[in-house]
Design a protein around this motif. Structure first.
Motif, PDB file in Angstrom:
ATOM      1  N   SER A  31       0.852  -1.186   0.000  1.00 10.30           N
ATOM      2  CA  SER A  31       0.000   0.000   0.000  1.00 10.30           C
ATOM      3  C   SER A  31       0.891   1.242   0.000  1.00 10.30           C
ATOM      4  O   SER A  31       2.089   1.156   0.277  1.00 10.30           O
ATOM      5  N   GLY A  32       0.294   2.371  -0.290  1.00 11.79           N
ATOM      6  CA  GLY A  32       1.037   3.630  -0.232  1.00 11.79           C
ATOM      7  C   GLY A  32       1.545   3.911   1.172  1.00 11.79           C
ATOM      8  O   GLY A  32       2.625   4.485   1.359  1.00 11.79           O
ATOM      9  N   GLU A  33       0.774   3.484   2.178  1.00 13.52           N
ATOM     10  CA  GLU A  33       1.174   3.683   3.572  1.00 13.52           C
ATOM     11  C   GLU A  33       2.436   2.884   3.897  1.00 13.52           C
ATOM     12  O   GLU A  33       3.358   3.385   4.515  1.00 13.52           O
ATOM     13  N   VAL A  85      -8.362  -3.754  -3.856  1.00  8.30           N
ATOM     14  CA  VAL A  85      -9.180  -2.734  -3.191  1.00  8.30           C
ATOM     15  C   VAL A  85      -8.742  -2.573  -1.738  1.00  8.30           C
ATOM     16  O   VAL A  85      -8.660  -1.454  -1.233  1.00  8.30           O
ATOM     17  N   ALA A  86      -8.419  -3.679  -1.080  1.00 13.27           N
ATOM     18  CA  ALA A  86      -7.952  -3.604   0.311  1.00 13.27           C
ATOM     19  C   ALA A  86      -6.665  -2.781   0.407  1.00 13.27           C
ATOM     20  O   ALA A  86      -6.517  -1.959   1.309  1.00 13.27           O
ATOM     21  N   LEU A  87      -5.737  -2.983  -0.541  1.00 17.41           N
ATOM     22  CA  LEU A  87      -4.504  -2.182  -0.548  1.00 17.41           C
ATOM     23  C   LEU A  87      -4.819  -0.714  -0.801  1.00 17.41           C
ATOM     24  O   LEU A  87      -4.185   0.173  -0.205  1.00 17.41           O
ATOM     25  N   ALA A  88      -5.789  -0.449  -1.670  1.00 19.25           N
ATOM     26  CA  ALA A  88      -6.176   0.943  -1.942  1.00 19.25           C
ATOM     27  C   ALA A  88      -6.735   1.587  -0.672  1.00 19.25           C
ATOM     28  O   ALA A  88      -6.429   2.749  -0.370  1.00 19.25           O
ATOM     29  N   GLN A 111     -15.490   5.825   0.520  1.00 20.21           N
ATOM     30  CA  GLN A 111     -15.977   6.114  -0.835  1.00 20.21           C
ATOM     31  C   GLN A 111     -14.948   6.883  -1.640  1.00 20.21           C
ATOM     32  O   GLN A 111     -14.953   6.823  -2.870  1.00 20.21           O
ATOM     33  N   ALA A 112     -14.070   7.589  -0.974  1.00 24.29           N
ATOM     34  CA  ALA A 112     -13.037   8.363  -1.662  1.00 24.29           C
ATOM     35  C   ALA A 112     -11.970   7.463  -2.279  1.00 24.29           C
ATOM     36  O   ALA A 112     -11.185   7.900  -3.113  1.00 24.29           O
ATOM     37  N   VAL A 113     -11.947   6.194  -1.884  1.00 24.44           N
ATOM     38  CA  VAL A 113     -10.957   5.242  -2.394  1.00 24.44           C
ATOM     39  C   VAL A 113     -11.376   4.773  -3.783  1.00 24.44           C
ATOM     40  O   VAL A 113     -12.519   4.357  -3.971  1.00 24.44           O
ATOM     41  N   PRO A 114     -10.474   4.818  -4.778  1.00 24.92           N
ATOM     42  CA  PRO A 114     -10.818   4.330  -6.110  1.00 24.92           C
ATOM     43  C   PRO A 114     -11.247   2.864  -6.063  1.00 24.92           C
ATOM     44  O   PRO A 114     -10.613   2.046  -5.414  1.00 24.92           O
ATOM     45  N   GLY A 115     -12.368   2.570  -6.720  1.00 18.80           N
ATOM     46  CA  GLY A 115     -12.861   1.197  -6.760  1.00 18.80           C
ATOM     47  C   GLY A 115     -13.896   0.891  -5.692  1.00 18.80           C
ATOM     48  O   GLY A 115     -14.429  -0.209  -5.640  1.00 18.80           O
ATOM     49  N   ILE A 116     -14.194   1.865  -4.823  1.00 21.61           N
ATOM     50  CA  ILE A 116     -15.192   1.648  -3.774  1.00 21.61           C
ATOM     51  C   ILE A 116     -16.342   2.626  -3.966  1.00 21.61           C
ATOM     52  O   ILE A 116     -16.150   3.835  -3.978  1.00 21.61           O
ATOM     53  N   GLY A 117     -17.531   2.057  -4.123  1.00 24.02           N
ATOM     54  CA  GLY A 117     -18.744   2.859  -4.238  1.00 24.02           C
ATOM     55  C   GLY A 117     -19.428   2.972  -2.889  1.00 24.02           C
ATOM     56  O   GLY A 117     -18.929   2.491  -1.867  1.00 24.02           O
TER      57      GLY A 117
END
Length: 192
Positions: A31-33, A85-88, A111-117
């Protein structure tokens, strides 16, 4: 299973790192973190790991802290959330902040995470809020209700595709002492 990789950073990319350990270069999706904690190429690092084996791929995921790996595993348990999605989600901030967002019911953050509605964000909140205990100053995730038959039955019914409201209604009328008995009773009640 590979639980930890320690060695020299050989490659450092936005979505993965390669760590040379014991003469083998391990490619770990991160992840980015976690990437913020990985040093530059040529330096030593230690990453907690999780291996996912699928028919078409073997993928190793790396995490700067055990807490992040634990949250990754919890996220994988949510319907509609895969490893990417979990990594995002984990790239959205430190695990402590994400745990606070779950506890506070902050669906907008997810919701701000790409791929999550909207639905997936709400599902993350609903399914994980009860699993993640109160966020304390200690860097750990506390799983609650592990031995609670109603909690296990609730999770099972959510996994079968029932909404949280439907599950609460079904379990209110269910009888039984074990999770299996409660689920069976709830399913019998849903057919009436």
């Amino acid at each position: 299973m590979i639980g930890l990789v320690r060695g020299e950073v050989v490659v450092r990319r936005p979505d993965h790192v390669v760590v040379l350990a014991g003469g083998v270069g391990y490619r770990l999706a991160v992840s980015g973190e976690t990437l913020r904690h990985v040093p530059a190429a040529g330096q030593e690092t230690t990453l907690f790991a999780h291996l996912i084996l699928r028919d078409d791929a073997i993928t190793l995921y790396g995490f700067a802290a055990e807490e992040e790996r634990d949250l990754f595993l919890l996220l994988l348990g949510v319907q509609g959330v895969g490893p990417k999605v979990a990594l995002a989600v984990l790239s959205g901030g430190p695990p402590r902040e994400l745990l606070r967002a779950i506890a506070a019911g902050d669906a907008a953050r997810f919701q701000a995470v790409p791929g999550i509605g909207k639905r997936t964000a709400e599902r993350i909140i609903v399914e994980l809020r009860e699993k993640v205990g109160a966020v304390t100053d200690e860097p750990s995730i506390t799983i609650t209700r592990a031995d609670d038959p109603r909690g296990i039955a609730r999770d099972g019914l959510l996994g079968l595709g029932y909404t949280a409201a439907e599950v609460d209604e079904l379990l209110a009328a269910a009888d039984g002492e074990t999770a299996e008995q409660l689920i069976a009773s709830a399913l019998r009640g849903s057919r009436r």
